[in-house]
Design a protein around this motif. Structure first.
Motif: not given
Length: 325
Positions: A158, A272, A150-151, A153-155, A224
């Protein structure tokens, strides 16, 4: 002697003590020989110090290879590369912090040096807690893996945003409960200065606030990076040693890297992808009927992803490099 043979977090005490002695020796060498006096660290000195720390980290990896075997050593190198790469974002934040508190380059190394001491303790607490959780509840590893995906994908999607350093809640709490001078007082973190009543009382300086803010930033980044390394290996010794060596080396490299961080514009996307890969391989291993992805595969894929991100960034920003000097 028997105490040194006792196990703690899966390894004998003497191995932990030996590593900490290496770190203490490096810090003593840094403060006592390389940086006895406050001075501006130039690019050449920064690169030299970084090369020294990388050499020490690789030598430690070679020792792990001979003592614990190839798989542990490759896991260590993979974790080291991942941690060092993820910490690249931290360089940009540290530069913002120094700018926000108007810390001149003359005193920046002092702040980073004491910051490393805080990192050693904070990472030990986080990694020790994470290792205990994974050892008792193996399914926690899948939570780490899902969080990394999830991190990542968000990164990847972003947008870059300006960070308001002064808006940090913990920093506001600190200011409300402690007297802080408006100006720096050399490299001092505390000074005695007149209070509102005119009495001489102890005050913190903006240099201390910069140090506190850097420690807060490191905890945020560790959220992270620590799960990422646990997804590579659950060996707490490998996780902790790779983390600390990567941070020691990055702080040395900071002074050369801060000036050219804009050239790594696409490294965030590579990181990412790397986080998604690390998280996905935790789920893929049981589906493939294996205990874990072979360490050499993890290291190879990590190297390819990071190299691609660096080369692509340097190629796309080549116009910003300016004429050769």
């Amino acid at each position: 002697m028997e105490l040194l043979l006792l196990e703690w977090l899966g390894k004998p005490v003497w191995m932990w003590a030996g590593f900490l002695m290496i770190v203490v020796g490096l810090l003593a060498l840094d403060l006592g020989l390389f940086n006895r006096r406050d001075h501006e660290i130039g690019v050449r000195e920064s690169l030299g110090l970084s090369a020294f720390y990388i050499a020490v980290a690789l030598a430690f990896g070679a020792w792990l290879w001979s003592w614990l075997g190839a798989d542990s050593a490759i896991d260590y190198l993979t974790a080291y590369a991942v941690e060092k790469s993820l910490a690249m974002d931290n360089v940009f934040v540290i530069a913002l912090i120094f700018s926000a508190f108007s810390v001149p380059r003359l005193y920046q190394h002092r702040v980073l040096f004491w910051g490393v001491l805080g990192v050693i303790v904070l990472r030990a607490i986080m990694i020790g807690g994470g290792a205990a959780l994974v050892a008792r509840y193996h399914w926690v590893l899948y939570l780490f893996a899902g969080f990394l995906i999830l991190t990542g994908v968000r990164m990847f999607f972003a947008r870059s945003e300006e960070t308001d350093i002064a808006d940090n809640a913990l920093l506001k709490w600190f200011r409300r409960r402690m007297r802080v001078t408006n100006d720096l007082h050399g490299h001092a973190f505390f000074v005695r200065a007149p209070s509102r009543s005119g009495e001489m009382k102890l005050h913190a300086t903006p240099l201390l606030l910069a140090l506190v803010t850097i420690e807060i930033a490191d905890v945020i980044f560790a959220v992270d990076s620590v799960p990422a390394v646990f997804a590579i290996t659950t060996d707490a010794y490998v996780v902790y040693t790779s983390n600390i060596f990567a941070i020691l080396g990055l702080r040395a490299l900071y002074f050369a890297l801060a000036a050219v961080i804009h050239r790594f514009a696409y490294l965030k996307q590579a990181l990412a992808v790397l986080l998604v890969f690390i998280g996905a391989k935790v789920f893929a291993a049981p589906l493939l009927g294996i205990e874990k992805t072979p360490p050499v595969v993890s290291l190879s894929v990590t190297a390819v992803i990071l190299a691609t991100g660096v080369v692509w960034s340097l190629w796309r920003t080549r116009a910003e490099a300016g004429p050769p000097r």
